[in-house]
Design an enzyme around this catalytic site. Structure first.
Site, PDB file in Angstrom:
ATOM      1  N   HIS A   1       0.804  -1.230   0.000  1.00  0.00           N
ATOM      2  CA  HIS A   1       0.000   0.000   0.000  1.00  0.00           C
ATOM      3  C   HIS A   1       0.831   1.273   0.000  1.00  0.00           C
ATOM      4  O   HIS A   1       0.280   2.361   0.017  1.00  0.00           O
ATOM      5  CB  HIS A   1      -0.974   0.025   1.196  1.00  0.00           C
TER       6      HIS A   1
HETATM    7  C1  UD1 Z   1      -2.472   5.333   5.575  1.00  0.00           C
HETATM    8  C2  UD1 Z   1      -1.223   5.926   6.233  1.00  0.00           C
HETATM    9  C3  UD1 Z   1      -0.065   4.937   6.130  1.00  0.00           C
HETATM   10  C4  UD1 Z   1      -0.467   3.590   6.721  1.00  0.00           C
HETATM   11  C5  UD1 Z   1      -1.738   3.103   6.060  1.00  0.00           C
HETATM   12  C6  UD1 Z   1      -2.178   1.849   6.748  1.00  0.00           C
HETATM   13  C7  UD1 Z   1      -0.897   8.351   6.078  1.00  0.00           C
HETATM   14  C8  UD1 Z   1      -0.175   9.425   5.389  1.00  0.00           C
HETATM   15  N1  UD1 Z   1      -0.796   7.133   5.522  1.00  0.00           N
HETATM   16  O1  UD1 Z   1      -2.192   5.143   4.197  1.00  0.00           O
HETATM   17  O2  UD1 Z   1       1.033   5.432   6.875  1.00  0.00           O
HETATM   18  O3  UD1 Z   1       0.574   2.679   6.510  1.00  0.00           O
HETATM   19  O4  UD1 Z   1      -2.768   4.090   6.192  1.00  0.00           O
HETATM   20  O5  UD1 Z   1      -3.136   1.136   6.062  1.00  0.00           O
HETATM   21  O6  UD1 Z   1      -1.524   8.587   7.084  1.00  0.00           O
HETATM   22  N2  UD1 Z   1      -9.558   4.381   1.303  1.00  0.00           N
HETATM   23  C9  UD1 Z   1     -10.762   3.724   1.227  1.00  0.00           C
HETATM   24  N3  UD1 Z   1     -11.353   3.328   2.394  1.00  0.00           N
HETATM   25  C10 UD1 Z   1     -10.811   3.547   3.611  1.00  0.00           C
HETATM   26  C11 UD1 Z   1      -9.585   4.226   3.681  1.00  0.00           C
HETATM   27  C12 UD1 Z   1      -8.962   4.633   2.514  1.00  0.00           C
HETATM   28  O7  UD1 Z   1     -11.293   3.504   0.150  1.00  0.00           O
HETATM   29  O8  UD1 Z   1     -11.395   3.147   4.630  1.00  0.00           O
HETATM   30  C13 UD1 Z   1      -8.890   4.769   0.040  1.00  0.00           C
HETATM   31  C14 UD1 Z   1      -9.221   6.175  -0.414  1.00  0.00           C
HETATM   32  O9  UD1 Z   1      -9.276   6.176  -1.800  1.00  0.00           O
HETATM   33  C15 UD1 Z   1      -8.005   6.955   0.060  1.00  0.00           C
HETATM   34  C16 UD1 Z   1      -6.884   5.952  -0.089  1.00  0.00           C
HETATM   35  O10 UD1 Z   1      -7.471   4.699   0.241  1.00  0.00           O
HETATM   36  O11 UD1 Z   1      -7.782   8.106  -0.716  1.00  0.00           O
HETATM   37  C17 UD1 Z   1      -5.716   6.212   0.842  1.00  0.00           C
HETATM   38  O12 UD1 Z   1      -6.118   6.354   2.197  1.00  0.00           O
HETATM   39  P1  UD1 Z   1      -5.235   7.217   3.231  1.00  0.00           P
HETATM   40  O13 UD1 Z   1      -5.736   7.048   4.594  1.00  0.00           O
HETATM   41  O14 UD1 Z   1      -5.071   8.619   2.721  1.00  0.00           O
HETATM   42  O15 UD1 Z   1      -3.801   6.578   3.091  1.00  0.00           O
HETATM   43  P2  UD1 Z   1      -3.353   5.068   3.154  1.00  0.00           P
HETATM   44  O16 UD1 Z   1      -2.724   4.709   1.861  1.00  0.00           O
HETATM   45  O17 UD1 Z   1      -4.471   4.232   3.655  1.00  0.00           O
HETATM   46  N1  UDP Z   2      -3.539  -6.285   8.756  1.00  0.00           N
HETATM   47  C1  UDP Z   2      -4.822  -6.811   8.908  1.00  0.00           C
HETATM   48  N2  UDP Z   2      -5.508  -7.200   7.789  1.00  0.00           N
HETATM   49  C2  UDP Z   2      -4.994  -7.103   6.536  1.00  0.00           C
HETATM   50  C3  UDP Z   2      -3.677  -6.564   6.397  1.00  0.00           C
HETATM   51  C4  UDP Z   2      -2.991  -6.152   7.519  1.00  0.00           C
HETATM   52  O1  UDP Z   2      -5.321  -6.930  10.033  1.00  0.00           O
HETATM   53  O2  UDP Z   2      -5.669  -7.471   5.569  1.00  0.00           O
HETATM   54  C5  UDP Z   2      -2.820  -5.839   9.961  1.00  0.00           C
HETATM   55  C6  UDP Z   2      -1.441  -6.412  10.178  1.00  0.00           C
HETATM   56  O3  UDP Z   2      -1.507  -7.642  10.850  1.00  0.00           O
HETATM   57  C7  UDP Z   2      -0.783  -5.338  11.032  1.00  0.00           C
HETATM   58  C8  UDP Z   2      -1.413  -4.056  10.520  1.00  0.00           C
HETATM   59  O4  UDP Z   2      -2.584  -4.448   9.810  1.00  0.00           O
HETATM   60  O5  UDP Z   2      -1.162  -5.510  12.397  1.00  0.00           O
HETATM   61  C9  UDP Z   2      -0.482  -3.300   9.613  1.00  0.00           C
HETATM   62  O6  UDP Z   2      -1.147  -2.221   9.069  1.00  0.00           O
HETATM   63  P1  UDP Z   2      -0.813  -1.603   7.654  1.00  0.00           P
HETATM   64  O7  UDP Z   2       0.020  -2.545   6.866  1.00  0.00           O
HETATM   65  O8  UDP Z   2      -2.102  -1.135   7.071  1.00  0.00           O
HETATM   66  O9  UDP Z   2      -0.004  -0.280   8.038  1.00  0.00           O
HETATM   67  P2  UDP Z   2       1.514   0.037   8.402  1.00  0.00           P
HETATM   68  O10 UDP Z   2       1.931  -0.899   9.472  1.00  0.00           O
HETATM   69  O11 UDP Z   2       2.311  -0.089   7.134  1.00  0.00           O
HETATM   70  O12 UDP Z   2       1.471   1.456   8.831  1.00  0.00           O
END
Ligand code: UD1
Ligand code: UDP
Length: 381
Positions: A212
């Protein structure tokens, strides 16, 4: 709850990796510091059922007391919306401490708002540095740490980073890793999960993939290169891929669903990349535990695989969690397809990295943090 409450903490969460970090601290505060009231604030940064609500149910977390509902947007939009809404909430109840987790935009926004209202900030997972400011998380970490009064570090390198940046010694605490607390607490539930059966996966007969990071999935050539490598890897064993919403959007936008249609499979499948929706925590933990190896660009998953002793190939050129490389099972493989294929082949030959469990990753970190919060609360304001 009214304005005269003596000791009140806000715990601010917003995105998936925050929930498994907050859950054990809630339990530890209830047990070790019952006199402190807490309110759980959910910014709404993540809002899909499987990115948010699923974790509250799975991890037995209380419902958020305050839901800001900010949703998605550009970095500035999202951060600003959280700041505006959270400022109102802080002014209405005047907490004595704000606890933030990790490195997401919700973490940054809450630390800035709190600091300007003179509310002390405690940062759980302080001091991690990738030294790569193209990562939005790196900016969030640096700003949050500089504004925090209590900094709780998961590994010794993080403590060193904070010292080098001039954070006073008395603010830094090496407490261990709260994500591991959750992993330990929920291991039995994960063991009972039937997810591998439902997906037709055999123990140690498959790999898990998550992606991601914008640097991987927002750049078409990089994303396509990773998928080419994984297509090759998945000729030997199925690769199960719970797809993050950002990533699902890009798969469609870049035409990759069509280009890799012969590789992408629905479960059950003996080979290929099995696309599924994101799964709840204990199901993901079960997938990790039973896999032969994991490929990821996630931060938290590098730590979980190290604790579980499962080899992890991190599809990045750097990590803010060096202990997973030095002590654990993590290998940085970047995004160059040939390297990914080579490292996966090495694991298939039985030469996967073996590691040890890092210091203080013992399932007790949140208790240490709760004790410190309890003892320091009075001095902070
Ligand atoms: C965010 C965090 C990242 C973390 C990740 C965990 C920031 C800058 N990034 O990234 O550090 O590792 O979460 O998963 O805070 N979206 C949906 N549904 C949701 C949430 C998001 O459809 O419930 C889609 C939207 O199109 C959105 C995109 O995902 O624009 C990105 O979501 P966003 O929270 O901005 O960043 P992440 O890539 O999820
Ligand atoms: N995780 C989860 N379901 C999924 C993928 C990840 O529960 O389908 C959990 C994973 O076990 C870990 C956390 O999400 O505890 C990590 O989050 P993510 O990778 O979204 O964010 P990051 O750690 O990179 O900020």
């Amino acid at each position: 709850m009214n304005n005269s409450v003596d000791r009140l903490i806000y715990l601010v969460v917003g995105a998936r990796p925050n929930f498994m970090k907050a859950a054990p601290l809630i339990r530890a505060l209830e047990e070790r510091a019952p006199e402190i009231e807490y309110l759980l604030v959910h910014t709404g940064q993540h809002y899909d059922y499987e990115m948010s609500r699923a974790f509250f149910e799975d991890l037995d977390m209380p419902d958020p007391d305050i839901y800001l509902g900010v949703g998605s947007g550009s970095h500035a939009e999202q951060t600003a919306k959280i700041m505006v809404s959270l400022e109102k909430e802080i002014l209405s109840r005047k907490p004595d401490l704000i606890v933030v987790f990790g490195d997401v935009n919700s973490t940054l926004a809450a630390s800035v708002v709190a600091s300007k209202l003179m509310i002390p900030v405690a940062h759980v997972e302080a001091g991690l540095r990738s030294f790569d400011r193209t990562m939005p998380e790196e900016i969030n970490r640096i700003v949050t740490d500089v504004l925090s009064e209590l900094l709780f570090a998961t590994e010794r390198d993080a403590v060193e980073n904070l010292r080098r940046e001039g954070i006073p010694e008395e603010k830094i605490y090496f407490t261990g890793n709260v994500m591991i607390d959750t992993l330990v607490t929920f291991t039995d539930k994960a063991r009972n999960s039937d997810i591998t059966e439902r997906l037709g996966l055999k123990k140690k007969g498959y790999a898990v993939l998550t992606l991601h990071r914008p640097s991987n999935v927002d750049v078409p050539e990089v994303f396509e290169g990773i998928l080419r490598a994984l297509a090759e890897v998945s000729r030997n064993l199925p690769v199960v891929f719970p797809v993050h919403p950002r990533t699902r959007k890009r798969l469609a936008e870049f035409g990759l669903l069509g280009r890799f249609s012969d590789v992408f499979k629905s479960p059950p499948a003996e080979r290929g990349i099995i696309l599924i929706d994101p799964v709840k925590y204990t199901e993901f933990l079960a997938l990790e535990m039973r896999s032969l190896f994991v490929l990821t660009d996630s931060g938290g998953i590098q730590e979980e695989t190290t604790f579980l002793g499962v080899p992890c190939l991190t599809l990045r050129n750097n990590t803010e969690r060096p202990v997973t490389l030095e002590v654990g099972t993590n290998t940085l493989v970047g995004t160059e397809p040939r390297r990914i294929i080579e490292e996966a082949a090495r694991i298939l030959r039985g030469e996967g990295k073996k590691g040890e469990i890092p210091e203080l990753w013992d399932g007790r970190a949140s208790f240490r943090i709760a004790e410190i919060i309890r003892s320091k609360m009075g001095e902070l304001r």
